[in-house]
Design an enzyme around this catalytic site. Structure first.
Site, PDB file in Angstrom:
ATOM      1  N   GLU A   1      55.776  -7.776  52.518  1.00 18.07           N
ATOM      2  CA  GLU A   1      55.901  -6.821  51.509  1.00 18.07           C
ATOM      3  C   GLU A   1      54.438  -7.034  50.554  1.00 18.07           C
ATOM      4  O   GLU A   1      54.132  -5.931  50.041  1.00 18.07           O
ATOM      5  CB  GLU A   1      57.021  -7.153  50.635  1.00 18.07           C
TER       6      GLU A   1
ATOM      7  N   LYS B   1      56.605   8.942  45.395  1.00 21.81           N
ATOM      8  CA  LYS B   1      57.673   7.859  45.028  1.00 21.81           C
ATOM      9  C   LYS B   1      58.708   7.935  46.014  1.00 21.81           C
ATOM     10  O   LYS B   1      59.405   6.958  46.472  1.00 21.81           O
ATOM     11  CB  LYS B   1      58.113   8.161  43.642  1.00 21.81           C
TER      12      LYS B   1
ATOM     13  N   ARG C   1      68.421  -6.820  26.984  1.00 23.78           N
ATOM     14  CA  ARG C   1      68.308  -8.279  27.888  1.00 23.78           C
ATOM     15  C   ARG C   1      69.614  -8.984  27.883  1.00 23.78           C
ATOM     16  O   ARG C   1      69.929 -10.037  28.557  1.00 23.78           O
ATOM     17  CB  ARG C   1      67.578  -9.149  26.910  1.00 23.78           C
TER      18      ARG C   1
ATOM     19  N   CYS D   1      68.729 -13.564  27.647  1.00 29.33           N
ATOM     20  CA  CYS D   1      69.362 -13.146  26.501  1.00 29.33           C
ATOM     21  C   CYS D   1      68.214 -12.742  25.567  1.00 29.33           C
ATOM     22  O   CYS D   1      66.833 -12.864  25.846  1.00 29.33           O
ATOM     23  CB  CYS D   1      70.109 -14.347  25.873  1.00 29.33           C
TER      24      CYS D   1
ATOM     25  N   LYS E   1      52.091  -4.007  49.248  1.00 30.43           N
ATOM     26  CA  LYS E   1      51.654  -3.721  47.815  1.00 30.43           C
ATOM     27  C   LYS E   1      50.237  -3.494  47.610  1.00 30.43           C
ATOM     28  O   LYS E   1      49.651  -2.685  46.999  1.00 30.43           O
ATOM     29  CB  LYS E   1      52.368  -4.692  47.107  1.00 30.43           C
TER      30      LYS E   1
ATOM     31  N   ASN F   1      67.794 -18.768  24.692  1.00 30.87           N
ATOM     32  CA  ASN F   1      67.565 -17.975  25.817  1.00 30.87           C
ATOM     33  C   ASN F   1      66.981 -18.819  27.027  1.00 30.87           C
ATOM     34  O   ASN F   1      65.936 -19.554  26.823  1.00 30.87           O
ATOM     35  CB  ASN F   1      66.859 -16.875  25.814  1.00 30.87           C
ATOM     36  N   GLY F   2      67.581 -19.136  28.323  1.00 29.94           N
ATOM     37  CA  GLY F   2      66.966 -19.841  29.139  1.00 29.94           C
ATOM     38  C   GLY F   2      68.249 -20.632  29.827  1.00 29.94           C
ATOM     39  O   GLY F   2      69.378 -20.425  29.578  1.00 29.94           O
TER      40      GLY F   2
ATOM     41  N   HIS G   1      48.134 -16.209  68.393  1.00 29.27           N
ATOM     42  CA  HIS G   1      48.290 -15.063  69.553  1.00 29.27           C
ATOM     43  C   HIS G   1      47.411 -13.977  69.309  1.00 29.27           C
ATOM     44  O   HIS G   1      47.770 -12.681  69.509  1.00 29.27           O
ATOM     45  CB  HIS G   1      49.993 -14.713  69.748  1.00 29.27           C
TER      46      HIS G   1
ATOM     47  N   GLU H   1      48.821  -0.417  49.275  1.00 33.58           N
ATOM     48  CA  GLU H   1      49.278   0.873  48.742  1.00 33.58           C
ATOM     49  C   GLU H   1      48.522   1.431  47.501  1.00 33.58           C
ATOM     50  O   GLU H   1      48.437   2.316  47.060  1.00 33.58           O
ATOM     51  CB  GLU H   1      50.804   1.359  48.783  1.00 33.58           C
TER      52      GLU H   1
ATOM     53  N   TRP I   1      73.485 -12.975  27.713  1.00 33.20           N
ATOM     54  CA  TRP I   1      73.832 -12.576  29.051  1.00 33.20           C
ATOM     55  C   TRP I   1      74.156 -13.947  29.950  1.00 33.20           C
ATOM     56  O   TRP I   1      73.442 -14.812  29.930  1.00 33.20           O
ATOM     57  CB  TRP I   1      72.549 -12.099  29.944  1.00 33.20           C
TER      58      TRP I   1
HETATM   59  C1  AGP Z   1      57.131   1.139  48.342  1.00 35.30           C
HETATM   60  O1  AGP Z   1      56.097   0.461  47.548  1.00 35.30           O
HETATM   61  C2  AGP Z   1      56.642   2.473  48.580  1.00 35.30           C
HETATM   62  N1  AGP Z   1      56.428   3.195  47.893  1.00 35.30           N
HETATM   63  C3  AGP Z   1      57.531   2.751  49.945  1.00 35.30           C
HETATM   64  O2  AGP Z   1      57.302   1.854  51.169  1.00 35.30           O
HETATM   65  C4  AGP Z   1      59.208   2.928  49.676  1.00 35.30           C
HETATM   66  O3  AGP Z   1      59.610   1.574  49.750  1.00 35.30           O
HETATM   67  C5  AGP Z   1      59.687   3.761  51.012  1.00 35.30           C
HETATM   68  O4  AGP Z   1      58.902   4.900  50.902  1.00 35.30           O
HETATM   69  C6  AGP Z   1      61.023   4.011  50.752  1.00 35.30           C
HETATM   70  O5  AGP Z   1      61.495   4.460  49.752  1.00 35.30           O
HETATM   71  P1  AGP Z   1      62.971   4.406  49.357  1.00 35.30           P
HETATM   72  O6  AGP Z   1      63.346   3.085  48.784  1.00 35.30           O
HETATM   73  O7  AGP Z   1      63.109   5.183  48.215  1.00 35.30           O
HETATM   74  O8  AGP Z   1      63.973   4.956  50.568  1.00 35.30           O
END
Ligand code: AGP
Length: 621
Positions: A482, A616, A27, A2, A486, A98-99, A505, A489, A74
């Site tokens: 993940e 992207k 929000r 909120c 992060k 809010n909370g 292993h 990349e 919300w």
């Molecule tokens: C995510 O941090 C990356 N930039 C990359 O792995 C991305 O998730 C992947 O290219 C898939 O993209 P999409 O979700 O638009 O399909």
């Protein structure tokens, strides 16, 4: 979550409050309200729906007052209607909140014993009663608040006013943001600086467990025990570009901080508030097929595939449907065996990833229903799939996916709960309990973001490390993948995610003092009371892995639940996330890992929003 605002100055507060709420509408916007002190009497004005309907109600109204508060909601506890809208007024106390107050039901029961008249379904009104009871005992507002705070459990930001003290507002925060805006003979309280930046650029960001006495010409800040604390006045100098980034240095950081709101927007359209039950409209035409589903394939790339892996744990646990997860680039070429009564789920932020699109077409050729989880409306994947569930995260500009990922997890969670419920593997009560936990997520994410300063201080200690392991088990193992992606990349550091049970292993041969291991060791809610649970067992296994690494000189960074003293003692660095359920731990664990990658990358001078060699959306094979 909120949006809340307060004004103490010399002007009629109405337009200031309404304008501030409009700037906070992102929000939450299912109901709104303001309260204004006029001739020693607080008037409360509320409406269901957007702020515009409240403004329409007050058109032409002028107030002979200069103190007021406002709220845009919300809904978490109680349907989105006028009765549940804030501000809530009890006796001489009026407040906005809010909370989430976790222990509000026990207070509600005690109030019923005291024959208190409770008019709404909200936790916020309960707190107003608690303040009012203290005031009835003869306390002033500050004394009432300091008497009540220790009895509240949960995350909150309140702004409180009293008919009896017309010269002040009190703002308090713990887990949800609240700042003070310093004007000329007027001061403001707000959830976010956007609400008041057009009136002042001098702000004080309150810290958790602090409260402020806000008068039009003075500000006093105290800790929760009532001891005065020093505060820093920051001046916000935003360039147009920074305005676009909401004042954040990078889009990625802005989008990390947007996750609370993004998750709220994602959940909003998938809940039946009246029943308190997940209800995804897009699934309705397919309920019979979903009931008889034999298997599910989930196909995605990169970060989206990590979400798919978490989805596998959710769906197999809640709905008992076998799930296979694959890379888009593999699925499309291996002539997969798909059951006609199966579904293929495709996850893609952009909806334009070539390999994921090809996978959807491959499934279609094999006569299988396709369901896309997508962030970009009308993208190719959204248009070509039979069903589309949108993540509603808003535009994601940073190349590294952050809010798209956590909202993908939320959609997969809600999908798994609804699937489990319609297939009879989850009772209605279990489904409602999971739904209630999901509604807490925006607040839990806001509380989790509070670790940012701790992580920024940690990052320089990691700059010299040659290699990073990210280790997790069970539903948290994909989050290890993940977290390593992060870091890789955006900081170009060598990092690898692994199931923690797998390092003996082979990979453990890499461990030495130049290697940092990030270990995900949360405990699910209720584990303390259930030491034989799987969560407790896996926690112990993670502890063994920690010792295996520690004995070989590796640096240990652990992420755990709350203030885990054991992990703190055994680790070089410990980061605590709010306690939550087995299913929601992965979502909260993601936040510190995103922040860790961000701060290490910034420390290495990397171009965080546009990392080298990446795009992207990978629209080519
Ligand atoms: C995510 O941090 C990356 N930039 C990359 O792995 C991305 O998730 C992947 O290219 C898939 O993209 P999409 O979700 O638009 O399909």
């Amino acid at each position: 979550m909120c949006g809340i605002i307060g004004y103490n100055g010399v002007c009629d507060p109405k337009d200031i409050l309404l304008d501030g709420l409009k700037r906070l509408e992102y929000r939450g916007y299912d109901s709104a309200g303001i309260a204004i002190l006029e001739k020693d009497q607080v008037g409360v004005y509320r409406s269901k729906g957007r702020i515009q309907s409240l403004e329409d109600k007050l058109i032409g109204r002028h107030f002979e007052g200069s103190l007021g508060i406002g709220h845009t909601r919300w809904a978490t506890h109680g349907a989105p209607n006028e009765i549940n809208a804030h501000p809530h007024r009890v006796g001489s106390v009026t407040l906005v909140h809010n909370g989430i107050i976790e222990n509000y039901l026990e207070h509600k029961e005690a109030l019923k014993q005291l024959k208190r008249k409770i008019t709404s379904d909200t936790d916020s009104e309960i707190v107003a009663h608690l303040f009012d009871i203290e005031i009835q005992k003869g306390k002033n507002l500050q004394q009432a608040i300091t008497a009540v705070i220790p009895r509240l459990k949960g995350s909150y930001a309140f702004v409180v006013m009293s008919d009896r003290e017309p010269d002040l507002l009190i703002g308090l925060r713990n887990g949800a943001p609240l700042l003070v805006g310093l004007g000329q003979n007027e001061n403001f309280l707000a959830s976010d600086v956007q609400a008041i930046l057009h009136r002042t650029n001098r702000v004080i960001y309150l810290k958790d467990n602090e409260y402020v006495i806000c008068k039009k010409g003075s500000i006093e800040v105290y800790d929760s025990l009532g001891a005065p604390v020093t505060f820093e006045v920051k001046t916000i100098h935003w360039t147009p570009d920074q305005m676009e980034k909401g004042g954040y240095r990078h889009f990625m950081l802005k989008e990390i901080y947007e996750q609370s709101q993004a998750v709220a927007n994602t959940i909003e359209s998938k809940i039946n508030h009246e029943k308190g039950l997940v209800s995804i409209p897009e699934l309705k035409p397919y309920l019979e097929q979903l009931k008889n589903l034999k298997s599910i394939s989930i196909v995605a790339c990169g970060t989206a595939r990590h979400a798919a892996l978490v989805g596998k744990y959710y769906i197999e646990k809640f709905a008992r449907v076998a799930v296979d997860v694959d890379f888009g680039s593999e699925f499309r070429y291996r002539d997969p065996i798909l059951d006609k009564d199966s579904f293929t789920l495709l996850i893609s932020q952009s909806g334009e990833t070539a390999d994921t699109l090809a996978a959807e077409r491959e499934a279609k050729v094999k006569g299988v229903k396709t369901l896309a989880i997508c962030n970009v409306r009308e993208s190719t994947l959204a248009r070509e799939s039979d069903i589309v569930l949108y993540t509603n995260a808003g535009p994601e500009i940073g190349v590294a996916s952050t809010k798209a990922f956590t909202t993908q997890l939320v959609v997969l969670f809600l999908f798994a709960v609804e699937l489990g419920y319609i297939r009879g593997h989850l009772s209605e009560q279990q489904a409602k309990d999971h739904t209630a936990e999901a509604l807490k997520l925006p607040f839990l994410i806001e509380s989790t973001l509070a670790v940012d300063n701790q992580i920024e201080a940690l990052a320089p200690h990691l700059q010299k490390k040659d290699f990073f392991f990210y280790l997790g088990r069970d539903v948290n193992y994909p989050i290890a993948l993940e977290g390593s992606l992060k870091l890789k990349e955006i900081s170009y550091a060598h990092a690898e995610g692994y199931p923690a049970g797998e390092i003996k292993h082979g990979p453990i041969a890499l461990i030495d003092k130049k290697v940092a291991s990030v270990m995900l060791s949360p405990l699910a809610n209720g584990t303390e009371a259930n030491p034989d649970s799987m969560s407790a067992l896996l926690y112990e296994k993670m502890m063994s892995n920690l010792q295996e690494i520690k004995s070989r000189g590796g640096m240990i960074i652990t992420l755990g639940s709350g203030e885990d003293q054991i992990l703190k003692k055994e680790s070089d660095y410990y980061i605590g996330i709010p306690k939550t359920t087995w299913a929601l731990n992965p979502i909260l664990l993601t936040i510190p890992l995103q922040l860790l990658a961000y701060h290490v990358a910034v420390g290495r001078g990397a171009d965080v929003d546009k990392p080298r060699n990446l795009a992207k959306s990978v629209t080519v094979e």
